[in-house]
Design a protein around this motif. Structure first.
Motif, short mmCIF file in Angstrom:
data_model
loop_
_atom_site.label_atom_id
_atom_site.label_comp_id
_atom_site.label_asym_id
_atom_site.label_seq_id
_atom_site.Cartn_x
_atom_site.Cartn_y
_atom_site.Cartn_z
N VAL A 199 0.85 -1.19 0.00
CA VAL A 199 0.00 0.00 0.00
C VAL A 199 0.88 1.24 0.00
O VAL A 199 1.82 1.36 0.79
CB VAL A 199 -0.93 0.00 1.23
N SER A 222 1.26 5.13 0.67
CA SER A 222 0.68 6.20 1.48
C SER A 222 1.52 7.44 1.32
O SER A 222 2.76 7.37 1.31
CB SER A 222 0.60 5.79 2.95
N GLU A 266 2.81 -1.92 4.59
CA GLU A 266 1.38 -2.17 4.65
C GLU A 266 0.94 -2.98 3.44
O GLU A 266 1.47 -2.80 2.34
CB GLU A 266 0.61 -0.84 4.69
N PRO A 270 -2.60 -4.62 1.34
CA PRO A 270 -4.05 -4.42 1.18
C PRO A 270 -4.83 -5.57 1.80
O PRO A 270 -4.30 -6.66 2.02
CB PRO A 270 -4.22 -4.39 -0.34
N PRO A 271 -6.14 -5.33 2.10
CA PRO A 271 -6.97 -6.40 2.69
C PRO A 271 -7.05 -7.65 1.83
O PRO A 271 -7.36 -8.73 2.34
CB PRO A 271 -8.34 -5.74 2.83
N SER A 284 -6.02 -0.82 5.88
CA SER A 284 -4.90 -1.57 5.33
C SER A 284 -4.23 -2.32 6.48
O SER A 284 -4.45 -2.04 7.66
CB SER A 284 -3.91 -0.61 4.65
N ARG A 285 -3.41 -3.25 6.14
CA ARG A 285 -2.81 -4.12 7.15
C ARG A 285 -1.35 -3.72 7.35
O ARG A 285 -0.51 -3.89 6.46
CB ARG A 285 -2.91 -5.58 6.75
#
Length: 583
Positions: free
Chosen positions: A122, A124, A207, A209-210, A242-243
């Motif tokens: 992810v 950001s 991070e 994504p789901p 997000s994870r």
């Protein structure tokens, strides 16, 4: 697994196989081999973890990815499940994490669950795609010490350590685990612990994504850094839309099946507390500083299992500790007859002995003259002991020696020397293993009860030996007079003369007369014919006249034997010197 088979059960006894490499060389293959000896009954690591969790009320745990078996594990205190499991996690290298709302355990194996690239992460605006960090070298130990319980040494405590190379003053991390493992495997654990601690200085945060919900704690991911791919183990996952994942670097080779060297097993004799062999010795004064009326005791046992206690009492009750024997005596028996000879002179005779324990060694003549290599002989378990010394000890067989350069009848025992010591005569080396027992002078001639056995047990234990002995105080016994002579006078009388000997400080060369050693000088002279006592005298000097008138009164026998002994007020009459006169 419908057609799974177990192979193989080896008929060789465990743990001699695989530990005795000098006997079975294929013992080196045991740890990576197919043998089920000593393994089939071991509890699975998954079972132990499940049981510990169940005791804490957590019954739904996931242990399907936890492999291996434990040799032994102990919970020795009231503690939480986490405290109980941490030693196992360190020893066997597995992690705990949450999986689908359950506590899960999985072994570390370095198997990659997913290969990640920056495109899969992810992006950001406020954070980098992934952040790498490295902690200070001071945060990682340069030396680790593992305390454990040894499976290969009768469950004795063991210590294994690993030290990082090129570390001047290493910080030490130490842990004590109540886990039973071998010395070799403990070394593997320590090295794995050290490597993991130093490699884990490198960590990453990123991070996902789901859509990548399959990546969870404990998984190993591969992250490309240019042309290089590093492996990281996920330690923490934060679900924030997000994870957010945190992972530490690993080296997969650390989790390969360990290969280590086995050392040949040492003999571990069973030190059973069985009765000892005890021999009491009534000996003359050897050094001069001993208690003259106290006996000695020789204790032997093979194998020697530790100190032996000697308890004494006037009756078979109320025992008091008399002595504690710290080392075994060297005892044995003669294998050939030893005939009497002149005392105090080096002889060419040889004495062959077999020892039940211990060893003998040769000594220089000067050392022997100063008291070395003294031994005591007695036959049949009763009677007086003769003191002999030897100069040479030649090993000729298993525990068999030929002793040469003999000195016979030492310390005044020439007076009790028999015509021959037959084979099977007791042999006791008079070294530090023969200890004098405490006894008061008033106990001479009285029965005493002894209980002798391992000092670690009470005197009423079945391993104790019960003996009843009576001692006369041989250290008080006068020596036999020397140089006894008999000469006929013109009037028919017999003039007897001899030289006094002493049991105290008699080894002097200053030309003066030796000390008396008794309260007063007194002798006993006995006149015999064919064993019958004809007359007795008690002179107070070293001469006696057997007059012609006494000879006539006694029957004018043609052959008479004259016996002379010194008398002690405490002991009584000592050994007799004898001379025969033919009229």
């Amino acid at each position: 697994m419908d057609r799974a088979h177990v192979w193989a059960w080896d008929a060789r006894p465990w743990p001699d196989f695989p530990e005795r490499l000098e006997t079975w060389i294929d013992g080196l293959n045991y740890d990576l081999g197919h043998w089920i000896n000593a393994r089939i009954a071991l509890p699975a690591l998954a079972e132990i973890v499940s049981d510990v969790c169940a005791r804490s009320g957590v019954r739904e745990v996931e242990v399907s990815e936890l492999y291996g078996a434990a040799t032994g594990f102990m919970i020795g205190a009231v503690e939480t499940a986490r405290q109980s499991l941490q030693p196992l996690m360190l020893t066997y290298g597995f992690d705990s994490f949450t999986l689908r709302e359950r506590v899960a355990f999985a072994g570390r194996n370095g198997k990659v669950a997913l290969e990640l690239t920056s495109d899969m992460m992810v992006v950001s605006a406020a954070k980098p795609v992934f952040a790498c960090s490295r902690s200070s070298p001071a945060d990682a130990p340069g030396r680790v010490v593992l305390e454990y319980v040894r499976s290969d040494l009768d469950y004795q405590p063991g210590v294994a350590e690993a030290v990082a190379p090129q570390v001047a003053e290493a910080d030490t991390a130490q842990s004590s685990v109540p886990v039973v493992i071998s010395e070799a495997y403990a070394k593997v654990v320590a090295e794995r612990w050290l490597i993991e601690s130093r490699v884990a200085r490198d960590s990453v945060q990123f991070e996902l994504p789901p859509a990548l919900l399959g990546v969870t704690s404990g998984d190993v991911v591969s992250i490309a850094k240019g042309e290089r791919h590093d492996l990281y183990r996920v330690d923490r996952v934060e679900e924030l839309g997000s994870r957010a994942l945190t992972a530490v670097r690993i080296e997969p080779s650390v989790y390969d099946a360990p290969v280590y060297d086995l050392t040949p097993a040492r003999d571990r004799p069973v030190l059973a507390q069985t009765p000892v062999h005890a021999e009491f010795l009534e000996l003359p004064l050897l050094r001069g500083d001993e208690a003259p009326d106290a006996p000695y005791v020789a204790i032997a046992k093979t194998p020697w299992t530790g100190s032996v206690a000697v308890y004494a009492a006037p009756a078979d009750s109320g025992y008091i500790l008399n002595r504690e024997i710290l080392r075994p005596a060297i005892v044995g028996e003669t294998l050939e007859p030893l005939r009497a000879c002149k005392a105090g002179l080096l002889t060419r005779d040889r004495l062959r002995v077999r020892l039940s324990s211990g060893a003998l060694q040769s000594q220089a003549s000067l050392n022997v003259l100063n008291g070395a290599n003294a031994a005591a002989l007695r036959y049949g378990g009763t009677g007086a002991w003769e003191i002999v010394q030897f100069t040479t000890a030649l090993l000729v067989g298993s525990s068999e020696y030929v002793l040469g350069g003999l000195l016979r009848g030492q310390a005044g025992t020439d007076g009790i020397m028999p015509d021959v010591w037959p084979p099977g005569t007791d042999f006791v080396l008079l070294d530090g293993g023969v200890v004098q027992v405490g006894q008061t002078s008033g106990a001479r001639g009285l029965e005493r009860h002894f209980r002798i056995g391992p000092a670690t047990r009470a005197y009423d234990d079945p391993s104790y030996l019960h003996m009843i002995q009576t001692f006369g105080g041989v250290g008080l016994r006068p020596y036999r007079p020397a140089h006894l002579s008999a000469s006929r006078r013109a009037d028919g009388a017999v003039d007897l003369r001899w030289v006094r000997r002493t049991r105290i400080d008699g080894d002097t060369w200053d030309g003066n007369e030796v000390p008396l050693g008794e309260e007063r000088e007194l002798y006993r002279v006995v006149v015999r014919n064919e064993g019958n006592v004809l007359r007795k005298y008690e002179p107070t000097s070293v001469s006696q006249v057997y007059s012609a008138s006494h000879h006539a009164e006694d029957g004018s026998h043609a052959i008479l034997m004259f016996e002379v002994a010194q008398v002690s007020r405490q002991f009584g009459t000592g050994p007799y010197a004898r001379v025969i006169v033919d009229f």
